[in-house]
Design an enzyme around this catalytic site. Structure first.
Site, PDB file in Angstrom:
ATOM      1  N   TYR A 129      -2.149  -1.154  10.333  1.00 44.63           N
ATOM      2  CA  TYR A 129      -2.098  -1.273   8.870  1.00 44.63           C
ATOM      3  C   TYR A 129      -0.785  -0.697   8.340  1.00 44.63           C
ATOM      4  O   TYR A 129      -0.096  -1.327   7.526  1.00 44.63           O
ATOM      5  CB  TYR A 129      -3.304  -0.535   8.276  1.00 44.63           C
ATOM      6  CG  TYR A 129      -3.514  -0.734   6.789  1.00 44.63           C
ATOM      7  CD1 TYR A 129      -4.210  -1.839   6.307  1.00 44.63           C
ATOM      8  CD2 TYR A 129      -3.036   0.199   5.869  1.00 44.63           C
ATOM      9  CE1 TYR A 129      -4.414  -2.007   4.946  1.00 44.63           C
ATOM     10  CE2 TYR A 129      -3.238   0.038   4.515  1.00 44.63           C
ATOM     11  CZ  TYR A 129      -3.936  -1.062   4.054  1.00 44.63           C
ATOM     12  OH  TYR A 129      -4.132  -1.231   2.701  1.00 44.63           O
ATOM     13  N   SER A 156       0.865  -1.184   0.000  1.00 44.50           N
ATOM     14  CA  SER A 156       0.000   0.000   0.000  1.00 44.50           C
ATOM     15  C   SER A 156       0.896   1.226   0.000  1.00 44.50           C
ATOM     16  O   SER A 156       2.074   1.149   0.371  1.00 44.50           O
ATOM     17  CB  SER A 156      -0.855   0.002   1.274  1.00 44.50           C
ATOM     18  OG  SER A 156      -1.484   1.262   1.459  1.00 44.50           O
TER      19      SER A 156
HETATM   20  P1  NAD Z   1     -11.230  -6.474  -0.339  1.00 41.70           P
HETATM   21  O1  NAD Z   1     -11.804  -6.359   1.025  1.00 41.70           O
HETATM   22  O2  NAD Z   1     -12.129  -6.321  -1.522  1.00 41.70           O
HETATM   23  O3  NAD Z   1     -10.453  -7.855  -0.495  1.00 41.70           O
HETATM   24  C1  NAD Z   1      -9.725  -8.449   0.538  1.00 41.70           C
HETATM   25  C2  NAD Z   1      -9.561  -9.926   0.260  1.00 41.70           C
HETATM   26  O4  NAD Z   1      -8.812 -10.503   1.343  1.00 41.70           O
HETATM   27  C3  NAD Z   1     -10.889 -10.680   0.190  1.00 41.70           C
HETATM   28  O5  NAD Z   1     -10.827 -11.671  -0.813  1.00 41.70           O
HETATM   29  C4  NAD Z   1     -10.980 -11.345   1.557  1.00 41.70           C
HETATM   30  O6  NAD Z   1     -11.751 -12.536   1.553  1.00 41.70           O
HETATM   31  C5  NAD Z   1      -9.505 -11.647   1.813  1.00 41.70           C
HETATM   32  N1  NAD Z   1      -9.234 -11.865   3.233  1.00 41.70           N
HETATM   33  C6  NAD Z   1      -9.434 -10.983   4.257  1.00 41.70           C
HETATM   34  N2  NAD Z   1      -9.117 -11.578   5.421  1.00 41.70           N
HETATM   35  C7  NAD Z   1      -8.709 -12.843   5.134  1.00 41.70           C
HETATM   36  C8  NAD Z   1      -8.274 -13.941   5.917  1.00 41.70           C
HETATM   37  N3  NAD Z   1      -8.210 -13.888   7.252  1.00 41.70           N
HETATM   38  N4  NAD Z   1      -7.958 -15.097   5.285  1.00 41.70           N
HETATM   39  C9  NAD Z   1      -8.057 -15.189   3.945  1.00 41.70           C
HETATM   40  N5  NAD Z   1      -8.458 -14.179   3.154  1.00 41.70           N
HETATM   41  C10 NAD Z   1      -8.782 -13.020   3.743  1.00 41.70           C
HETATM   42  O7  NAD Z   1     -10.056  -5.387  -0.356  1.00 41.70           O
HETATM   43  P2  NAD Z   1      -9.084  -4.818  -1.499  1.00 41.70           P
HETATM   44  O8  NAD Z   1      -9.207  -3.356  -1.478  1.00 41.70           O
HETATM   45  O9  NAD Z   1      -9.249  -5.554  -2.783  1.00 41.70           O
HETATM   46  O10 NAD Z   1      -7.666  -5.164  -0.824  1.00 41.70           O
HETATM   47  C11 NAD Z   1      -6.726  -6.035  -1.385  1.00 41.70           C
HETATM   48  C12 NAD Z   1      -5.338  -5.617  -0.922  1.00 41.70           C
HETATM   49  O11 NAD Z   1      -5.036  -4.310  -1.426  1.00 41.70           O
HETATM   50  C13 NAD Z   1      -5.163  -5.525   0.598  1.00 41.70           C
HETATM   51  O12 NAD Z   1      -3.918  -6.060   0.985  1.00 41.70           O
HETATM   52  C14 NAD Z   1      -5.197  -4.036   0.869  1.00 41.70           C
HETATM   53  O13 NAD Z   1      -4.504  -3.684   2.035  1.00 41.70           O
HETATM   54  C15 NAD Z   1      -4.530  -3.522  -0.387  1.00 41.70           C
HETATM   55  N6  NAD Z   1      -4.808  -2.101  -0.677  1.00 41.70           N
HETATM   56  C16 NAD Z   1      -6.081  -1.672  -0.951  1.00 41.70           C
HETATM   57  C17 NAD Z   1      -6.314  -0.324  -1.216  1.00 41.70           C
HETATM   58  C18 NAD Z   1      -7.672   0.219  -1.534  1.00 41.70           C
HETATM   59  O14 NAD Z   1      -7.807   1.450  -1.600  1.00 41.70           O
HETATM   60  N7  NAD Z   1      -8.680  -0.601  -1.771  1.00 41.70           N
HETATM   61  C19 NAD Z   1      -5.231   0.565  -1.188  1.00 41.70           C
HETATM   62  C20 NAD Z   1      -3.945   0.091  -0.900  1.00 41.70           C
HETATM   63  C21 NAD Z   1      -3.762  -1.254  -0.652  1.00 41.70           C
END
Ligand code: NAD
Length: 266
Positions: free
Chosen positions: A155, A142
């Protein structure tokens, strides 16, 4: 149609039942990979994710379970998955609160899922990649692996940790394989705001200050941090992940690549 340069390759994308992970799984599938879908979700959400990846053109798309908060479950997941060519550590969770009000259980859970799970999965995947001279580990960190924001202590700590951990792995495996095999690389993608369920609570809390107007909430959130004033789409992140899997990316190693609309340029 995407060039199918991943034919014969196997990819595990953690947290690919939704959001960025699902987009990455579908994009790798469209390039011909066998994709292991993983994450939490209802039976319907899991079937939908598998079908999305198959429809994208994956050689195969099968779900494997595994709660990433549990190292034993991760070991089981990695054994079931078998040797991988591509490991995308994407799963992650968020909880926002000031340090003094952050529940210690949230600290432990975010560190376990967002950081320790990356160590546990790489520990299993990297030796097999080294033996075959090709491997790609893409850790979805991130912008919060590069800079901090208030109310995100676990985080930010976890994402900074993922970048440090990835650099160690990159150094340890840098000399395996060669230019023609594609070598082993471990890199981080560092998104700013991406339009997924993960940031919806932050949007909603901003929207509440504008009578529930979601667009105004998004403008508020982006205005503070992301100079482009536009969120990325999951597919934008997936396009970069796909490029990192190319043979030509063999010397891009140990990097933390921002996709943040200029956030970290300031
Ligand atoms: P999301 O909530 O749509 O997806 C998260 C995924 O992680 C889901 O498939 C969920 O089932 C899985 N997950 C969560 N806890 C789990 C566990 N205990 N065991 C197995 N699977 C688990 O979120 P996203 O935005 O697609 O996030 C994906 C990645 O991107 C994350 O690492 C997040 O930190 C990172 N990220 C997101 C953003 C944003 O703005 N959306 C920005 C920077 C980084």
């Amino acid at each position: 149609m995407t060039e199918r340069f991943l034919t014969g390759r196997t990819a595990l994308v953690t947290g690919s039942t939704s959001g960025i992970g699902l987009a990455i799984a579908a994009t790798l599938g469209a390039a011909g990979a066998r994709v292991i879908v993983h994450g939490l979700g209802s039976t319907e959400e899991i079937s939908h994710a598998e079908q999305t990846v198959r429809d994208a053109g994956a050689a195969s798309a099968h779900f494997l379970p595994g709660d990433l908060a549990d190292p034993v479950a991760i070991e089981h997941l990695m054994q079931q998955a078998g040797p991988l060519d591509i490991l995308v550590n994407n799963a992650g969770i968020q909880h926002t609160a000031p340090i003094a009000e952050m529940p210690p259980a949230q600290w432990d859970r975010i560190l376990a899922i967002n950081l320790s799970a990356v160590f546990h999965s790489m520990r299993w995947a990297l030796p097999n990649m080294a033996a075959r001279g090709f491997g790609r580990v893409i850790n979805v960190a991130s912008v919060h692996g590069l800079v901090a924001s208030v109310q995100k202590a676990p985080y930010v700590a976890a994402k900074h940790g993922v970048i440090g951990l990835s650099k160690v792995a990159a150094l340890e495996y840098a000399a395996h394989g060669d230019r023609s095999s594609g070598g082993i690389t471990i890199n981080c993608i560092c998104p700013g705001f991406v339009e997924t369920a993960l940031i919806e609570p932050q949007i909603q809390s901003r929207a509440a200050h504008h009578g529930g107007d979601r667009d105004a909430g998004i403008r508020d959130l982006l205005g503070e941090k992301q100079p482009s004033l536009r969120m990325a789409l999951p597919d934008d992140i997936a396009a970069l992940a796909l490029w990192l899997c190319r043979r030509e990316a063999h010397n891009l190693n140990g990097a933390a690549i921002p996709v943040d609309g200029g956030w970290t340029a300031a």
